[in-house]
Design a protein around this motif. Structure first.
Motif, PDB file in Angstrom:
ATOM      1  N   LEU A 135       0.854  -1.173   0.000  1.00  0.00           N
ATOM      2  CA  LEU A 135       0.000   0.000   0.000  1.00  0.00           C
ATOM      3  C   LEU A 135       0.898   1.233   0.000  1.00  0.00           C
ATOM      4  O   LEU A 135       2.066   1.178   0.374  1.00  0.00           O
ATOM      5  CB  LEU A 135      -0.898   0.022   1.238  1.00  0.00           C
ATOM      6  N   VAL A 136       0.333   2.368  -0.420  1.00  0.00           N
ATOM      7  CA  VAL A 136       1.067   3.625  -0.399  1.00  0.00           C
ATOM      8  C   VAL A 136       0.249   4.642   0.380  1.00  0.00           C
ATOM      9  O   VAL A 136      -0.906   4.914   0.046  1.00  0.00           O
ATOM     10  CB  VAL A 136       1.337   4.151  -1.826  1.00  0.00           C
ATOM     11  N   TRP A 137       0.836   5.176   1.417  1.00  0.00           N
ATOM     12  CA  TRP A 137       0.206   6.271   2.148  1.00  0.00           C
ATOM     13  C   TRP A 137       0.560   7.578   1.457  1.00  0.00           C
ATOM     14  O   TRP A 137       1.710   7.991   1.435  1.00  0.00           O
ATOM     15  CB  TRP A 137       0.674   6.273   3.601  1.00  0.00           C
ATOM     16  N   ASP A 138      -0.440   8.229   0.888  1.00  0.00           N
ATOM     17  CA  ASP A 138      -0.294   9.545   0.268  1.00  0.00           C
ATOM     18  C   ASP A 138      -0.500  10.582   1.363  1.00  0.00           C
ATOM     19  O   ASP A 138      -1.605  10.748   1.885  1.00  0.00           O
ATOM     20  CB  ASP A 138      -1.340   9.695  -0.840  1.00  0.00           C
ATOM     21  N   GLY A 194     -13.225  -6.248   4.022  1.00  0.00           N
ATOM     22  CA  GLY A 194     -13.842  -4.928   4.020  1.00  0.00           C
ATOM     23  C   GLY A 194     -14.070  -4.413   2.616  1.00  0.00           C
ATOM     24  O   GLY A 194     -13.822  -5.111   1.627  1.00  0.00           O
ATOM     25  N   LYS A 195     -14.534  -3.170   2.517  1.00  0.00           N
ATOM     26  CA  LYS A 195     -14.804  -2.536   1.228  1.00  0.00           C
ATOM     27  C   LYS A 195     -13.526  -2.499   0.397  1.00  0.00           C
ATOM     28  O   LYS A 195     -12.460  -2.146   0.884  1.00  0.00           O
ATOM     29  CB  LYS A 195     -15.327  -1.129   1.468  1.00  0.00           C
ATOM     30  N   ARG A 196     -13.661  -2.867  -0.880  1.00  0.00           N
ATOM     31  CA  ARG A 196     -12.501  -2.909  -1.760  1.00  0.00           C
ATOM     32  C   ARG A 196     -12.111  -1.489  -2.177  1.00  0.00           C
ATOM     33  O   ARG A 196     -12.897  -0.751  -2.764  1.00  0.00           O
ATOM     34  CB  ARG A 196     -12.812  -3.757  -2.996  1.00  0.00           C
ATOM     35  N   ASP A 197     -10.887  -1.098  -1.885  1.00  0.00           N
ATOM     36  CA  ASP A 197     -10.351   0.220  -2.219  1.00  0.00           C
ATOM     37  C   ASP A 197      -9.068   0.054  -3.019  1.00  0.00           C
ATOM     38  O   ASP A 197      -8.547  -1.061  -3.174  1.00  0.00           O
ATOM     39  CB  ASP A 197     -10.057   1.019  -0.941  1.00  0.00           C
ATOM     40  N   GLY A 198      -8.538   1.173  -3.495  1.00  0.00           N
ATOM     41  CA  GLY A 198      -7.252   1.152  -4.157  1.00  0.00           C
ATOM     42  C   GLY A 198      -6.124   1.029  -3.153  1.00  0.00           C
ATOM     43  O   GLY A 198      -6.313   1.149  -1.936  1.00  0.00           O
ATOM     44  N   THR A 199      -4.932   0.813  -3.657  1.00  0.00           N
ATOM     45  CA  THR A 199      -3.780   0.613  -2.782  1.00  0.00           C
ATOM     46  C   THR A 199      -3.138   1.925  -2.330  1.00  0.00           C
ATOM     47  O   THR A 199      -2.181   1.901  -1.553  1.00  0.00           O
ATOM     48  CB  THR A 199      -2.717  -0.259  -3.470  1.00  0.00           C
ATOM     49  N   VAL A 200      -3.645   3.055  -2.813  1.00  0.00           N
ATOM     50  CA  VAL A 200      -3.184   4.369  -2.342  1.00  0.00           C
ATOM     51  C   VAL A 200      -4.164   4.870  -1.289  1.00  0.00           C
ATOM     52  O   VAL A 200      -5.356   5.033  -1.570  1.00  0.00           O
ATOM     53  CB  VAL A 200      -3.061   5.375  -3.496  1.00  0.00           C
ATOM     54  N   LEU A 207      -5.382   7.668   9.711  1.00  0.00           N
ATOM     55  CA  LEU A 207      -4.748   6.685   8.829  1.00  0.00           C
ATOM     56  C   LEU A 207      -4.767   5.305   9.467  1.00  0.00           C
ATOM     57  O   LEU A 207      -5.140   4.304   8.818  1.00  0.00           O
ATOM     58  CB  LEU A 207      -3.306   7.101   8.541  1.00  0.00           C
ATOM     59  N   MET A 208      -4.398   5.222  10.731  1.00  0.00           N
ATOM     60  CA  MET A 208      -4.353   3.929  11.399  1.00  0.00           C
ATOM     61  C   MET A 208      -5.749   3.322  11.520  1.00  0.00           C
ATOM     62  O   MET A 208      -5.924   2.104  11.411  1.00  0.00           O
ATOM     63  CB  MET A 208      -3.705   4.064  12.778  1.00  0.00           C
ATOM     64  N   GLU A 209      -6.741   4.153  11.722  1.00  0.00           N
ATOM     65  CA  GLU A 209      -8.117   3.650  11.785  1.00  0.00           C
ATOM     66  C   GLU A 209      -8.556   3.081  10.442  1.00  0.00           C
ATOM     67  O   GLU A 209      -9.206   2.019  10.392  1.00  0.00           O
ATOM     68  CB  GLU A 209      -9.062   4.763  12.218  1.00  0.00           C
ATOM     69  N   ARG A 210      -8.214   3.746   9.358  1.00  0.00           N
ATOM     70  CA  ARG A 210      -8.598   3.241   8.036  1.00  0.00           C
ATOM     71  C   ARG A 210      -7.923   1.919   7.728  1.00  0.00           C
ATOM     72  O   ARG A 210      -8.532   1.008   7.158  1.00  0.00           O
ATOM     73  CB  ARG A 210      -8.257   4.280   6.960  1.00  0.00           C
ATOM     74  N   LEU A 211      -6.666   1.806   8.089  1.00  0.00           N
ATOM     75  CA  LEU A 211      -5.960   0.545   7.862  1.00  0.00           C
ATOM     76  C   LEU A 211      -6.525  -0.565   8.735  1.00  0.00           C
ATOM     77  O   LEU A 211      -6.765  -1.693   8.269  1.00  0.00           O
ATOM     78  CB  LEU A 211      -4.473   0.734   8.154  1.00  0.00           C
ATOM     79  N   MET A 212      -6.757  -0.254   9.981  1.00  0.00           N
ATOM     80  CA  MET A 212      -7.219  -1.259  10.937  1.00  0.00           C
ATOM     81  C   MET A 212      -8.639  -1.725  10.646  1.00  0.00           C
ATOM     82  O   MET A 212      -9.031  -2.838  11.018  1.00  0.00           O
ATOM     83  CB  MET A 212      -7.133  -0.680  12.343  1.00  0.00           C
ATOM     84  N   ALA A 213      -9.412  -0.903   9.950  1.00  0.00           N
ATOM     85  CA  ALA A 213     -10.791  -1.272   9.623  1.00  0.00           C
ATOM     86  C   ALA A 213     -10.852  -2.503   8.722  1.00  0.00           C
ATOM     87  O   ALA A 213     -11.873  -3.193   8.679  1.00  0.00           O
ATOM     88  CB  ALA A 213     -11.503  -0.101   8.952  1.00  0.00           C
ATOM     89  N   LYS A 214      -9.792  -2.792   8.002  1.00  0.00           N
ATOM     90  CA  LYS A 214      -9.760  -3.957   7.102  1.00  0.00           C
ATOM     91  C   LYS A 214      -8.978  -5.124   7.705  1.00  0.00           C
ATOM     92  O   LYS A 214      -8.768  -6.150   7.056  1.00  0.00           O
ATOM     93  CB  LYS A 214      -9.141  -3.563   5.757  1.00  0.00           C
TER      94      LYS A 214
END
Length: 227
Positions: free
Chosen positions: A106-109, A139-145, A167-174
């Motif tokens: 994944l890439v954190w922008d 979880g919901k399918r998103d892009g890798t960015v 950011l950590m919440e979004r990652l942890m949700a999956k």
């Protein structure tokens, strides 16, 4: 009510030797002060979410106090070898050695404002890699960015690499269900995010000044810097 295990001067060595005594504990989070290769409580968790040392201290021209052990990836690699093939999210950088068994990147922008880096170079770093290891992600399918703005000013509580709680919440949700481990807890964003999501978490941090930062953030019971 959270429990803070602070000692008077002269008691530091005794606490370090008692690796089963948490530095901080509440109903969601347990934090240990010490070396994650010597404290094994985090290995009982179900998913690893961490921002480990990965060999950047020698390239940092503005951080007054670099992360301990950040000259190499040795500590990261030893911790991941102990963790095994279980699910993990591990922060890193393209120019440094990636962990073994990476399933996806994944890439954190971090947003429009460039980071410091080499100020003689006309581009500043504004992204960071996150390596996905293991199974069970959902979880919901998103892009890798993953686009989440960096913390304003970047240097928060004297920690050179704080991560936004959002950011950590979004990652942890999956992430797979269960207890979250962060053996390189740093400024504590993983632990704060886990608590915000109602998940239990176990953290280990080598440097006591950052344990103090984490304990303060968690004991406040609010979404603080980086939220």
């Amino acid at each position: 009510r959270p429990t803070l295990h602070h000692e008077r001067p002269g008691q530091t060595e005794r606490r370090r030797a008692s690796v089963t005594t948490p530095y901080y504990q509440d109903e969601h989070v347990t934090l240990y002060h010490g070396d994650c290769l010597e404290i094994d409580a985090w290995l009982d968790a179900d998913v690893l979410v961490t921002d480990p040392p990965y060999g950047m201290a020698h390239k940092s021209g503005w951080v007054a106090r670099p992360i301990a052990g950040d000259d190499t990836t040795d500590a990261r690699d030893a911790a991941l070898a102990t963790w095994g093939a279980r699910p993990a999210l591990v922060f890193g950088r393209w120019s440094e050695k990636r962990p073994d068994n990476v399933r996806a990147r994944l890439v954190w922008d971090k947003g429009e404002w460039p980071g410091m880096g080499d100020l003689s170079f006309p581009w500043g770093p504004s992204d960071e890699e996150i390596y996905v290891i293991g199974e069970g992600w959902a979880g919901k399918r998103d892009g890798t960015v993953v686009r989440v703005n960096r913390i304003v000013g970047e240097k928060v509580a004297d920690h050179p690499t704080p991560k936004p709680v959002a950011l950590m919440e979004r990652l942890m949700a999956k992430a797979p269900p269960g207890v979250v481990a962060d053996p390189f807890a740093g400024s504590g964003s993983t632990l704060v995010a886990a608590r915000n999501l109602g998940r239990r978490a176990i953290g280990v941090e080598l440097e006591e000044r950052y344990c103090e930062v984490i304990a303060k953030r968690l004991s406040q019971g609010v979404l603080d810097f980086g939220a």
